[in-house]
Each structure stands twice: as C-alpha cells, then as structure tokens.
Design a protein around this motif. Structure first.
Motif, PDB file in Angstrom:
ATOM      1  N   ARG A 643     -11.096  -1.744 -12.213  1.00 27.69           N
ATOM      2  CA  ARG A 643      -9.801  -1.417 -12.815  1.00 27.69           C
ATOM      3  C   ARG A 643      -9.081  -0.377 -11.963  1.00 27.69           C
ATOM      4  NH1 ARG A 643     -11.685   0.584 -17.227  1.00 27.69           N
ATOM      5  NH2 ARG A 643     -11.238   2.738 -16.646  1.00 27.69           N
ATOM      6  N   GLU A 644      -9.821   0.680 -11.582  1.00 26.20           N
ATOM      7  CA  GLU A 644      -9.175   1.769 -10.855  1.00 26.20           C
ATOM      8  C   GLU A 644      -8.727   1.343  -9.454  1.00 26.20           C
ATOM      9  OE1 GLU A 644     -10.668   5.824 -11.237  1.00 26.20           O
ATOM     10  OE2 GLU A 644     -12.135   4.992 -12.608  1.00 26.20           O
ATOM     11  N   SER A 645      -9.485   0.430  -8.814  1.00 24.97           N
ATOM     12  CA  SER A 645      -9.084  -0.038  -7.486  1.00 24.97           C
ATOM     13  C   SER A 645      -7.724  -0.700  -7.561  1.00 24.97           C
ATOM     14  CB  SER A 645     -10.095  -1.044  -6.937  1.00 24.97           C
ATOM     15  OG  SER A 645     -11.362  -0.470  -6.868  1.00 24.97           O
ATOM     16  N   ALA A 646      -7.536  -1.559  -8.556  1.00 21.36           N
ATOM     17  CA  ALA A 646      -6.251  -2.239  -8.707  1.00 21.36           C
ATOM     18  C   ALA A 646      -5.146  -1.216  -8.966  1.00 21.36           C
ATOM     19  CB  ALA A 646      -6.326  -3.250  -9.843  1.00 21.36           C
ATOM     20  N   GLU A 647      -5.443  -0.199  -9.803  1.00 23.53           N
ATOM     21  CA  GLU A 647      -4.440   0.833 -10.074  1.00 23.53           C
ATOM     22  C   GLU A 647      -4.073   1.608  -8.822  1.00 23.53           C
ATOM     23  OE1 GLU A 647      -5.950   1.731 -14.632  1.00 23.53           O
ATOM     24  OE2 GLU A 647      -6.134   3.288 -13.085  1.00 23.53           O
ATOM     25  N   LEU A 648      -5.093   1.906  -7.993  1.00 21.54           N
ATOM     26  CA  LEU A 648      -4.845   2.655  -6.762  1.00 21.54           C
ATOM     27  C   LEU A 648      -3.926   1.865  -5.843  1.00 21.54           C
ATOM     28  CD1 LEU A 648      -8.388   4.058  -6.034  1.00 21.54           C
ATOM     29  CD2 LEU A 648      -6.321   5.403  -6.362  1.00 21.54           C
ATOM     30  N   LEU A 649      -4.193   0.571  -5.700  1.00 19.39           N
ATOM     31  CA  LEU A 649      -3.344  -0.245  -4.837  1.00 19.39           C
ATOM     32  C   LEU A 649      -1.921  -0.265  -5.380  1.00 19.39           C
ATOM     33  CD1 LEU A 649      -5.393  -3.324  -3.596  1.00 19.39           C
ATOM     34  CD2 LEU A 649      -4.864  -1.198  -2.443  1.00 19.39           C
ATOM     35  N   ALA A 650      -1.799  -0.371  -6.702  1.00 18.74           N
ATOM     36  CA  ALA A 650      -0.462  -0.373  -7.296  1.00 18.74           C
ATOM     37  C   ALA A 650       0.244   0.950  -6.996  1.00 18.74           C
ATOM     38  CB  ALA A 650      -0.562  -0.596  -8.795  1.00 18.74           C
ATOM     39  N   ALA A 651      -0.520   2.056  -7.048  1.00 19.01           N
ATOM     40  CA  ALA A 651       0.079   3.369  -6.802  1.00 19.01           C
ATOM     41  C   ALA A 651       0.649   3.479  -5.391  1.00 19.01           C
ATOM     42  CB  ALA A 651      -0.949   4.469  -7.030  1.00 19.01           C
ATOM     43  N   VAL A 652       0.048   2.777  -4.409  1.00 18.69           N
ATOM     44  CA  VAL A 652       0.577   2.841  -3.045  1.00 18.69           C
ATOM     45  C   VAL A 652       1.446   1.622  -2.763  1.00 18.69           C
ATOM     46  CG1 VAL A 652      -1.305   4.244  -2.149  1.00 18.69           C
ATOM     47  CG2 VAL A 652      -1.489   1.764  -2.078  1.00 18.69           C
ATOM     48  N   ARG A 662      -9.981  -8.244   4.495  1.00 21.59           N
ATOM     49  CA  ARG A 662     -10.551  -7.321   5.477  1.00 21.59           C
ATOM     50  C   ARG A 662      -9.425  -6.787   6.363  1.00 21.59           C
ATOM     51  NH1 ARG A 662     -16.171  -8.338   5.107  1.00 21.59           N
ATOM     52  NH2 ARG A 662     -16.359 -10.304   4.000  1.00 21.59           N
ATOM     53  N   PRO A 663      -9.656  -5.662   7.053  1.00 26.59           N
ATOM     54  CA  PRO A 663      -8.567  -5.039   7.822  1.00 26.59           C
ATOM     55  C   PRO A 663      -7.848  -5.994   8.770  1.00 26.59           C
ATOM     56  CG  PRO A 663     -10.398  -3.540   7.703  1.00 26.59           C
ATOM     57  CD  PRO A 663     -10.841  -4.799   7.030  1.00 26.59           C
ATOM     58  N   ALA A 664      -8.567  -6.958   9.392  1.00 29.71           N
ATOM     59  CA  ALA A 664      -7.909  -7.843  10.352  1.00 29.71           C
ATOM     60  C   ALA A 664      -6.808  -8.660   9.685  1.00 29.71           C
ATOM     61  CB  ALA A 664      -8.944  -8.767  10.993  1.00 29.71           C
ATOM     62  N   GLU A 665      -6.884  -8.815   8.343  1.00 27.74           N
ATOM     63  CA  GLU A 665      -5.880  -9.629   7.655  1.00 27.74           C
ATOM     64  C   GLU A 665      -4.731  -8.787   7.099  1.00 27.74           C
ATOM     65  OE1 GLU A 665      -8.599 -12.812   5.425  1.00 27.74           O
ATOM     66  OE2 GLU A 665      -9.313 -10.763   5.242  1.00 27.74           O
ATOM     67  N   LEU A 666      -4.677  -7.499   7.446  1.00 23.88           N
ATOM     68  CA  LEU A 666      -3.626  -6.627   6.923  1.00 23.88           C
ATOM     69  C   LEU A 666      -2.753  -6.111   8.059  1.00 23.88           C
ATOM     70  CD1 LEU A 666      -5.771  -4.469   4.479  1.00 23.88           C
ATOM     71  CD2 LEU A 666      -4.389  -6.460   3.917  1.00 23.88           C
ATOM     72  N   SER A 667      -1.495  -5.763   7.750  1.00 25.80           N
ATOM     73  CA  SER A 667      -0.603  -5.181   8.753  1.00 25.80           C
ATOM     74  C   SER A 667      -0.878  -3.682   8.857  1.00 25.80           C
ATOM     75  CB  SER A 667       0.845  -5.418   8.346  1.00 25.80           C
ATOM     76  OG  SER A 667       1.159  -4.598   7.243  1.00 25.80           O
ATOM     77  N   GLY A 668      -0.308  -3.071   9.897  1.00 28.04           N
ATOM     78  CA  GLY A 668      -0.523  -1.646  10.124  1.00 28.04           C
ATOM     79  C   GLY A 668      -0.084  -0.801   8.935  1.00 28.04           C
ATOM     80  N   GLY A 669       1.069  -1.135   8.365  1.00 30.74           N
ATOM     81  CA  GLY A 669       1.578  -0.379   7.223  1.00 30.74           C
ATOM     82  C   GLY A 669       0.679  -0.537   6.006  1.00 30.74           C
ATOM     83  N   GLN A 670       0.214  -1.768   5.766  1.00 31.84           N
ATOM     84  CA  GLN A 670      -0.692  -2.008   4.640  1.00 31.84           C
ATOM     85  C   GLN A 670      -1.988  -1.233   4.815  1.00 31.84           C
ATOM     86  OE1 GLN A 670      -0.782  -6.282   4.937  1.00 31.84           O
ATOM     87  NE2 GLN A 670       0.412  -6.526   3.058  1.00 31.84           N
ATOM     88  N   LEU A 671      -2.524  -1.245   6.047  1.00 28.73           N
ATOM     89  CA  LEU A 671      -3.773  -0.533   6.320  1.00 28.73           C
ATOM     90  C   LEU A 671      -3.623   0.946   5.999  1.00 28.73           C
ATOM     91  CD1 LEU A 671      -4.798  -2.131   9.723  1.00 28.73           C
ATOM     92  CD2 LEU A 671      -5.976  -2.363   7.558  1.00 28.73           C
ATOM     93  N   GLN A 672      -2.499   1.514   6.450  1.00 33.21           N
ATOM     94  CA  GLN A 672      -2.320   2.953   6.253  1.00 33.21           C
ATOM     95  C   GLN A 672      -2.200   3.253   4.759  1.00 33.21           C
ATOM     96  OE1 GLN A 672      -3.404   5.235   7.791  1.00 33.21           O
ATOM     97  NE2 GLN A 672      -1.995   5.755   9.424  1.00 33.21           N
ATOM     98  N   ARG A 673      -1.574   2.331   3.997  1.00 35.43           N
ATOM     99  CA  ARG A 673      -1.472   2.567   2.554  1.00 35.43           C
ATOM    100  C   ARG A 673      -2.838   2.448   1.878  1.00 35.43           C
ATOM    101  NH1 ARG A 673       3.879  -0.274   0.325  1.00 35.43           N
ATOM    102  NH2 ARG A 673       4.618  -0.890   2.371  1.00 35.43           N
ATOM    103  N   VAL A 674      -3.655   1.510   2.344  1.00 38.26           N
ATOM    104  CA  VAL A 674      -5.007   1.411   1.792  1.00 38.26           C
ATOM    105  C   VAL A 674      -5.770   2.705   2.084  1.00 38.26           C
ATOM    106  CG1 VAL A 674      -7.219   0.220   1.909  1.00 38.26           C
ATOM    107  CG2 VAL A 674      -5.101  -1.094   1.927  1.00 38.26           C
ATOM    108  N   ARG A 678      -7.483   5.088  -0.550  1.00 36.32           N
ATOM    109  CA  ARG A 678      -8.888   5.504  -0.512  1.00 36.32           C
ATOM    110  C   ARG A 678      -8.993   7.017  -0.708  1.00 36.32           C
ATOM    111  NH1 ARG A 678     -11.801   4.350   4.962  1.00 36.32           N
ATOM    112  NH2 ARG A 678     -10.366   5.991   5.588  1.00 36.32           N
ATOM    113  N   ALA A 679      -8.050   7.761  -0.094  1.00 31.54           N
ATOM    114  CA  ALA A 679      -8.065   9.214  -0.265  1.00 31.54           C
ATOM    115  C   ALA A 679      -7.743   9.575  -1.716  1.00 31.54           C
ATOM    116  CB  ALA A 679      -7.069   9.862   0.687  1.00 31.54           C
ATOM    117  N   LEU A 680      -6.783   8.845  -2.322  1.00 29.59           N
ATOM    118  CA  LEU A 680      -6.387   9.150  -3.704  1.00 29.59           C
ATOM    119  C   LEU A 680      -7.501   8.832  -4.694  1.00 29.59           C
ATOM    120  CD1 LEU A 680      -2.723   7.801  -3.825  1.00 29.59           C
ATOM    121  CD2 LEU A 680      -3.489  10.161  -3.588  1.00 29.59           C
ATOM    122  N   ALA A 681      -8.370   7.888  -4.318  1.00 28.94           N
ATOM    123  CA  ALA A 681      -9.442   7.463  -5.205  1.00 28.94           C
ATOM    124  C   ALA A 681     -10.278   8.645  -5.669  1.00 28.94           C
ATOM    125  CB  ALA A 681     -10.335   6.438  -4.502  1.00 28.94           C
ATOM    126  N   ALA A 682     -10.361   9.687  -4.839  1.00 28.48           N
ATOM    127  CA  ALA A 682     -11.185  10.839  -5.176  1.00 28.48           C
ATOM    128  C   ALA A 682     -10.474  11.795  -6.139  1.00 28.48           C
ATOM    129  CB  ALA A 682     -11.582  11.581  -3.903  1.00 28.48           C
TER     130      ALA A 682
END
Lengths: 758, 325
Positions: A643-652, A662-674, A678-682
């Motif tokens: 649940r929280e992972s989905a919320e975190l993605l929504a937050a960014v 996986r990272p190879a399937e994401l753009s640079g901007g998406q990667l940086q938001r992920v 990840r930092a916000l998860a804490a």
C-alpha cells in the motif's frame, strides 16, 4: 553479427550436446571393460574394436567412452569451488576497504606464480591423483576470479543503490549478495570462457604429465600420454581422446564467447566533407542542404536539415537529449553511427584570401576524454597539422604557438611537453579548441562546450569563442545551456525528433524568477554541523565546516567541482568518516557511521544522488527498491509495504504500475523520482540532494524541482540542495552556502531579502 | 622513482621468500623424512631405529627445522641448490646440463610471441567487427581452447608422421647445441605459441577495440587524421600498455607450457628431471625448482609493470608522486 557466425554457434551447441551425452552415457555403453586387456598392444582398428587397441591391448573405444566424465567432473568441481571462493573474496575486497589489502595481497602473490609451480608442490606433498590436480586448478583460477569481481564490485560500491543500502543500515552480506552480486553476472560470464579453457588445460596437462589420475584409470589426457609411443603404429589410440578434448573445449569456449563478442562496439567510418565551389554562396561559410542520417532498415536519426552560416556567425543547436544534436554535429563532419548512412550535402567555403586548406574543426564534449592520454600536448597539435599535409617543421611549430596563444594558453616548450593529465579541465578544453582552430578552418563545431565547467571557466570559454568569431570563423555550438551562450549566438536551431527548425534567439539570459523564502524567523535548527573536517588520505578535503538547517528550510550548497560538496553529503548520511566535528540532529549527536546509528537516526536523514541511472539497482524492480527501506527502517509488514509503495509513487507523481519495472525501462526523470520516493519511504526529517538535477533535461529538471519544493512544504522537510547550477538553486533555495577549497565562504545576505533569518 | 623501484624489488623478494618458506613447511609436514626415504628406497627392508638415527645425524636431520631452513636458504643464496634425496648428487649438477636447452626453447618462443601477438591484436582491434577481426578472433579462440599437448600430438601426427616434414621427436645429443639442428625447435615453438599467444592477442584486441571508440580517437578522426595514422600513432600506444600484463602472463605460462612440450617431443630440457623428482617425491630438487620458478614469475611481472608504467604517463606520475610524497 552475420548469419555464418550464428551458424558456427549453432554447430558448437549441437556438438557440445552430443559430447555431453557421450560423457554421461559413455560408461554404460562401453562394449568392453575399460581396464581389461583384450588383445595384442596397438592392434589396428577392426570390427570388434573400431578404434583399435592401446599400449597394453585395451579397447580404445571403451576407454574413450568411460574416460570423459572424470575430466568434466574435475573441471566442473574446480570451477564451481573456485567461483564460490573467488566471488566471495572479490566482493569482500571490493566493498570492504579495510579487508581489501588482506584479500588482495595473497591474490597478487598467487597471480605471479606459474601454475606448474603450484602443481609441482601439491603433487609432491599429496602424491599424484585427482586432489593434486584439483587443488592446482583451484589455486590457478581463484585469484583471477577474485580480481575480476573485485574491480566490478569497487565500481558498484560508488553507485547510488549501494550507498543507499549502506546508509539505511543493510548488513554487509545483504549489500554484497543481494544488491551487488546480481549486477556482476555479465562480468563473471565474460570471464567464464577463459576460466574454462585455463582449467581444462591445467587438469588435462596435469594428467598428461603423470601428476593426475593414476593408471590404469581411463582418462582422455592419460590415454594421450600412455599411447604416444604408438602414434606411428596405431594413431587412433592417441587421436581419439585428443580430438575429443579439443572438441569439448572449443565448443564450450565458442558458446561462452558469444556473450562477450555481442558486446563489442563497431567503429564508425568517416567520410571527408566535400569542398564546395566558391560560387555556391558568396559570403557563406557553411551551407547544409537536406542533411539526413538514416539506417538501411529505415530508422531515421536526422531528416532534411538545412542551414546557412556566414563567416563569423554562430549558430546554437539545442533540443532535448536524444533528439539528435550530437548526430547532427558529427554528420556535419562526415561521421555517422555504425549501420547508418548520410544523405544531403554539406558544403564548406573558405573565405577569400584564407591561407590554409582546412575546412572543419571539431571540439568534443568532454575535455577529459577528448585528449589522448598517451600523447604530449605538442604532439597532439602537430598530428592535426600533419594530417592536413603540413610537413614544414618550423612553420608547424609557429602555427601551434599561434593557436595556443589564440585560446589564451602558453606556447612554451614546457607546456608543449605536458601530458593531458597535467592540465586542468579548463586548460584541456582550450587545448582541444586550439587543435580545432589550427590552420584556420572555416567552421568549428563544438559539442556541449560548457558541460561540467564552473561559472568562471565558462566565462573564459565565452571570451575565446568571441575572439574566434571576430577572426571570421563560423561556429556551430551544440548546447543544452542556451542562456550561457545567448550573447554569442546569432541563430538558434532547435532539433526535435530528428527534424531541425530555426527559432527565436532569446533576448536576455533567461533566469528563473526568485522565489520568496518560506522559513519563519526564530525556528530552532533541526540539523547542526559544527567544525566538521573530513577527507581522503592525509589531506583534509573539508576543513572546519559549520552550518545549521531548520525544518522546512531549503539550504543550497554551491561550489566548483572537487571542493568536497559530495563528501559533505556523504558525511551527513554516515557514509564517510568525520575526522573531527559533529553532526547534531534535534539536539542528539549522530554517530559518524550509518551502521552505528539507531534506526530513528537512519530514518531521519535520507540521501538522493546525482546519476539516476546508478541510483537504482539495475537488476531490481522499483517495488524491491521501495520495499527495503519500508521494511528495514519502518518495520512495515507485507500488506503495508504494498500500500505504502503505491502511495509513495503517487506522492512523486508516478503511476503505481511502475512498481514492476526495472531501471532500464524508466526514463531519467522517472528514475530520479523513484529515488526521491525511496528516500521518502523512511519518513525523513532531512533530505540531502546531491546534484539531483544536473543530469536531467531542462523540462524534466523543472518537474523534479517543483516536486522537491512541494514535498518540503507538505512534509516540513529540511532540504540540503547541493548543486552547481545557479538557476536551479535560485528556484528552490532559501539560503545559499558556498564551498571553496574545502571551507565555507562567509554567508552573504539571504536571497529573499533582509526580512528572513536563517 | 628510486624509492618506488626499491619498494617493488623488496615486495618481489618477499614473495620469493614466502614461497620458499611455504614449500619448506609443506615438505616438512610430509610423513617420513629423508633418512627413512633413503633407507627404504635402498631396498634393505624395514630400517632399524639405530640405522635411522645414524643417517639422520649424518644428514643433519636431527637439528631443528628452523636451523635447517636457514642452512638451506643461505646455501641457496650462494648458488647451492641442495642435494637430491635419491641420487645424493647436488641439485645444480642434475639441472645445469639441461638448462641450456630449455632456455633456448624459451628465448626463441618469447622472441616470436611478442611481435606476433601484438601485431595480430592491434590489427584485429583496429576495426572491430570487420572480417579480419572476426577471422582472427575465431581462430584465436579455437586455438586457445586446445591444450598444448593435444596440439603437439596432432601436429606430430599430421606434420611429422603424415607429411614427413619435421622430426617427430626433438632429440638433442648431449654436448651439442640445439641450434645445430634448428628444425627440432619448429614444432615445439609452434605448440608453445599456440598455447600462449591467444590470451594476449585477445586482450590487446579488446583493449584496441575499446580505444578505437574513445572520444580522443573520434576527435582525431574528425579533425582529419587518417585511419592508418590514428591506429599506429594515436590508438596503439594506449592499447600496448594494457597488453603488458597478459604478455607477462604468457611468458610466465612458459614454465608449465615448456614442461608439457618437452614431454610431448621428448626434448631434453629441465622438465624430465623435474617430473621425475615430483613422481619420486625428491623434495630437495622440487624445492629448488619451486624457488627458481617463483623468482622467474615475480621478475617477469615486475618487469611488465615497470614497462607499463613507463608507457602510461598518467599512471607514472600518480605512482611516483604517491611514493615520493
């Protein structure tokens, strides 16, 4: 890869399979007992014995069928054990700085010793037999595997995903085996072919020399050795096992090599640009008509580009990354990527009265890799002259000095004898410009000349380019930082999806408007750094750094590259040891190492790094990346993690379906938001952002900055924003600290005016 | 620079000492000692304790191990390699007459190995993916896979026995030089090259292919330097330094390769004596050989490292400054 090459691979696969069957099923198919003498020594092949008899009259076919599995088993065992030891030792050495020496010193000793020495010693101690051969093969393979793994592990140790794992307090074995190991597959596989070959060679040579399996064991290598003296009489007793060994290794090797060969890049070919007749355009230096770059299969990188440039004019080429800017720059010079062809015309006209014969000069993007590390500065410049037919030594030397003076460098002998690594980044760039302007070419093409340069060096570069323009050189400048170039540029060519169009030149440097600080006066500082000193080796990189950061505040840290900005960030999150000083959070001092900090402290300070590609683990999904901090730092259970992972993605601002990517399937901007998610998860109180926008395109940059600004308002986050980009800093920061030579410069007025305090 | 050199030489010496100690300790751990060996091998049945004690005293085996190691090591430094357990002759007397033949084989091989592997690697790597590259890479890969003794046996079967071109065994009568009959060297050298050249060729090729895609090579091309000149003057110097380590590996690999090849061709070199000593567990001989092989390996790699340092200006400054500071 051509079709015939694939054919070779397929044949190797078929033969290897057949051999596998022979090795496994052989012992059960042998017509005679492999150790029983059934006739006269070296009897010729017959119906009963298709491969004849050997030196003591045993059936060669039976011995061949029965003798393969020991070789395969011994080699396999040696490789598996060596792999397990080597990979573990390599990971420990590569990731654990303190244990590195302890692992690598014995490895370095083993590497220089001939394998025969090891085998001679082991065989003398243990006596002849399989253990002696196994130990020798192991001792020969382990050091090389360790070295290969260590090099890649060291490379991975600096990656964002490893640092993030260390900062959130993952134990060493998890960092090594869960985060790093999956990414070493390619390296270990590439080395595998070589290791198989070497191990088979050692195992068989050992047997052949009489140090391995004792007779009368059926063993291919031993058979070669035993029946050698009968080679003239009964060659099959020797040739059959010898050919089998050869086939086995060649096939395995060809298959293992596919991995490596498929990865080698091809070198592009260069056509020389054609000189146009003088009548083409009376005043034009460069005339481009319908320039296109396309592959035979129809892929188009560049289409129908047209451009006219007069002497002394400058055109800027802009556009998002991947749009074809560099392709355009190189196509002007006649170089296209492998597999592509160039259409259209590029005509270069030299102004009337010009002395030289050179048409085009090229300045590559990165000065550090653009100069040949093995050649002296003088030699590199003379090489360009030589390539254009200048043979007169005195004239050449004068031309070199002239070109260096033109870019503001000394032309004396001492300087000419230097190697590129002895110059600063700015000097390297100017040497490259000097070699591009030698012999006064009509057009100079520059690829991203301001990337990685600080403000002062950029200003120097602009002055050099301005002088070139006045001298009548036409300039083509590929850039993503148009504001830095505005006063130089006559026209702007925007490249998008392979098409180019001229656009308006912006009037003034477009600086984003300054924003008002949100920090209210009188708030107690959340994070306090006092008298921090840290560094590498004996020289401290950071000296006596002190500052404070309040909740909800965004503090920018600026400075030239190499002044210790990143080291400071790493000190805060517990990845770099402090020599002296203290980091205090909410009144309690933080332990210098992340592993010594309490869970609450690890949660409180989170970290986002520069390169989004290296920030996330290439072999793990986004879900894994978000789940680890949730579990480790927040103790969330399985359902809560989802649940929280989905919320975190929504937050960014990302959709939950990215969780399985996986990272190879994401753009640079998406990667940086992920990475931010990840930092916000804490649930941090402090977010340390190290150059998080510098490898992003301008529009992506804007969304990430917006996100950062929104998050800190919503969550009352304290943000330390490390950057060299004054535009980005002006948009998000309340205050700016400048770091130079490892020390903070005295703090100037707050940006927002006197009303705000710290 | 001098300090760096001294440090490296010290390190090299330390490795040799370490190997000598490990070999000594390992052989010391073997069940039985030289006295038991000698008496049981003389075939007089189970020796009596008195006989053993007497022989031990005579051989000095009753002294502590550390003392014996000291004796052996100091003898080694003065050129005394010890005494064979079996024949009771000095080890140097056993090995010396055959050193010449082995050295001749090694020198000829190395002299051919370096230019051949360098040339092939640079040629193939200068146009990665081209027909030349694919041909060289495939052949080298296949040749690399064949263990040297298999290659030797096949060559003997085809070239010597099949076509009758060259001698199948490389006999050198005692007291004559190999070079009096150079044809006996052809097949052994060929086999050694086949075993040792592929690895350096592949490393040089890979490094060269990588260098050809670097920014500085692209820049040189775009600034008009011709392909030939780019390969020889701009790219090759950067590839050669990386080639030295595998080349040193190949030269050190000679030690084992020669043992195999001498056996295949019945060539009268050191290998036969050494293999006999290993089979008979004649440790003084093995121990002396081990120290010599270790010194050889260490010195070859040291020379390669220093040469590579000399060829790479960046690394040179880093190392020399790092030490002198």
């Amino acid at each position: 890869m051509t079709r015939s090459w694939r054919g070779v691979d397929r044949a190797a696969l078929v033969v290897a399979t057949l051999l596998g069957v022979l090795v496994v099923a052989g012992p059960f198919l042998a017509p005679d007992a492999p150790t029983a003498s059934v006739g006269r020594p070296f009897a010729a092949p017959s119906w009963a014995h298709p491969l004849g008899l050997d030196s003591v009259g045993r059936d060669v076919l039976s011995r061949v069928l029965a003798g393969g599995w020991r070789l395969v088993l011994l080699t396999g065992a040696a490789l598996v054990v060596a792999g397990a030891i080597g990979v573990t030792a390599g990971l420990v050495a590569g990731l654990h700085r303190r244990l590195d020496g302890w692992v690598m010193r014995p490895v370095d000793v083993l590497v220089v010793l001939p394998w025969f020495l090891v085998m001679a010693t082991v065989a003398t101690v243990l006596g002849r037999g399989a253990p002696a051969v196994l130990v020798a093969a192991l001792l020969a393979a382990v050091p090389w595997i360790t070295k290969v793994v260590r090099t890649s592990a060291q490379d991975a140790a600096g990656a964002g995903y490893v640092e993030a794992a260390q900062a959130r307090g993952e134990p060493f074995h998890r960092v090594a085996f869960v985060e790093v190991l999956p990414n070493l597959r390619a390296v270990v596989l590439a080395d595998l072919g070589m290791r198989i070959t070497a191990t088979v060679a050692i195992v068989t040579s050992g047997s052949f020399l009489g140090l391995g399996l004792p007779p009368p064991t059926p063993d291919w290598a031993l058979m070669v050795s035993e029946n050698r003296q009968g080679l003239a009489v009964q060659p099959w007793a020797v040739l059959a096992p010898a050919l089998l060994i050869m086939l086995l290794v060649v096939c395995v090797n060809l298959l293992a090599d596919r991995v490596e060969l498929a990865r080698t890049p091809r070198v592009p070919r260069t056509e020389r640009p054609t000189a146009a007749p003088d009548v083409a355009v009376a005043t034009g230096a460069l005339s481009v008509r319908r320039l296109g770059v396309a592959a035979v299969d129809g892929r188009v990188l560049l289409d129908g580009v047209g451009l006219d440039l007069a002497a002394g004019e400058c055109v800027a080429v802009i556009g998002p990354s991947g749009a074809g800017k560099t392709t355009l720059a190189r196509a002007l010079l006649g170089q296209v990527p492998p597999g592509f062809g160039r259409t259209g015309t590029v005509a270069v006209t030299r102004p009337a009265g010009a002395v030289g014969t050179r048409l085009l000069g090229y300045v590559p993007q990165d000065p550090a890799t653009g100069l040949n590390p093995a050649l002296r500065i003088g030699t590199q410049l003379l090489e360009v002259l030589r390539a254009h037919g200048v043979r007169d030594r005195v004239g050449a030397a004068q031309a070199v000095v002239r070109a260096l003076t033109a870019v503001g460098l000394p032309g004396d002998r001492m300087f000419l004898r230097r190697y590129p690594h002895e110059l600063s980044g700015g000097q390297q760039q100017r040497v490259l410009i000097a070699s591009a302007v030698l012999l006064d070419p009509a057009v100079v093409v520059l690829d991203e000349p301001t990337t990685g340069l600080d403000d002062r060096t950029t200003a120097e570069l602009r002055a050099v380019l301005r002088r070139l323009r006045h001298a009548g050189t036409a300039l083509v400048v590929v850039t993503h930082d148009l504001p830095a170039m505005t006063d130089l540029v006559d026209r702007v060519l925007e490249v998008r999806d392979g098409r180019a169009r001229l656009v308006q030149v912006p009037d003034a440097p477009a600086r984003p408007s300054r924003r008002r600080p949100v920090v209210r006066a009188g708030r107690a500082p959340l994070l306090r750094v006092t008298a921090l000193t840290a560094g590498y080796g004996t020289d401290p990189l950071l000296r006596d750094v002190s500052f404070e950061l309040a909740a909800g505040e965004c503090l920018a840290l600026m400075g030239r590259s190499g002044t210790g900005k990143s080291t400071l960030a790493r000190c805060l999150v517990g990845l770099h040891p402090l020599r002296t000083g203290q980091v205090v959070l909410d009144g309690r001092p933080l332990a210098p190492r992340a592993t010594r900090r309490s869970v609450a402290d690890r949660r409180a300070v989170q970290f986002v790094v520069q390169n989004p590609r290296r920030s996330l683990n290439p072999s793990r999904t986004v879900a894994h990346e978000l789940a680890r901090p949730l579990r480790l730092l927040r103790g969330s259970d399985r359902a809560a993690v989802g649940r929280e992972s989905a919320e975190l993605l929504a937050a960014v601002g990302l959709h939950a379906e990215l969780l399985t990517r996986r990272p190879a399937e994401l753009s640079g901007g998406q990667l940086q938001r992920v990475a931010i998610a990840r930092a916000l998860a804490a649930h941090p109180q402090v977010l340390v952002c190290d150059e998080i926008t510098s490898s992003l395109d301008p529009d992506v940059q804007a969304t990430v900055l917006e996100l950062l600004d929104r998050l800190r308002r919503q969550r009352d986050l304290a943000v330390l924003f490390i950057s060299h980009d004054s535009g980005a800093v002006a948009r998000v920061a309340d205050r700016v600290l400048r770091l130079s030579d490892g020390q903070l410069e005295p703090e100037p007025e707050p940006i927002g005016g006197p009303a705000s305090s710290r | 620079m001098i300090r760096y050199l001294l440090r490296r030489l010290g390190g090299a010496a330390l490795v040799v000492v370490l190997v000598a100690v490990v070999a000594f300790v390992l052989f010391e751990l073997l069940p039985g000692d030289a006295a038991e060996d000698l008496l049981s091998r003389s075939g007089a049945g189970v020796p009596s304790p008195e006989q053993l004690a007497a022989l031990r005293a005579e051989l000095g085996l009753d002294r502590p191990a550390v003392e014996r190691f000291g004796d052996w090591a100091s003898g080694l430094l003065q050129g005394d390699l010890g005494t064979s357990l079996l024949s009771r002759r000095p080890v140097s007397e056993i090995l010396l007459p055959r050193v010449g033949n082995t050295v001749a084989l090694a020198v000829v091989t190395v002299a051919l190995l370096m230019p051949v592997s360098l040339g092939l690697g640079l040629w193939a790597g200068s146009r990665p993916g081209s027909r030349v590259d694919r041909a060289v890479s495939t052949v080298v890969l296949a040749v690399q896979a064949v263990p040297p003794f298999v290659a030797g046996v096949l060559l003997i079967a085809v070239v010597a026995l099949g076509w009758g071109l060259l001698p199948a065994v490389s006999l050198v009568p005692t007291g004559t030089s190999v070079f009096a009959r150079p044809q006996v060297l052809v097949l052994p050298v060929l086999c050694l090259m086949a075993g040792l050249a592929p690895h350096p060729v592949r490393v040089i090729r890979a490094r060269m292919a990588q260098v050809m895609t670097t920014e500085y090579v692209t820049t040189a091309r775009l600034n008009g330097v011709s392909h030939r000149r780019v390969v020889l003057r701009h790219a090759a110097p950067n590839a050669v330094a990386a080639a030295l380590q595998p080349m040193a590996g190949a030269v050190v690999g000679l030690v084992g390769g020669i043992a195999v090849i001498e056996t295949v061709f019945a060539y009268p070199g050191l290998a036969q004596e050494l293999l006999r000593a290993i089979a008979d567990r004649d440790h003084p001989v093995v121990q002396a050989a081990v120290v010599l092989m270790a010194s050889f390996g260490v010195l070859v790699y040291l020379a390669a490292d220093l040469l590579a340092l000399w060829l790479t200006p960046g690394a040179r400054d880093l190392v020399v400054d790092g030490v002198s500071r």
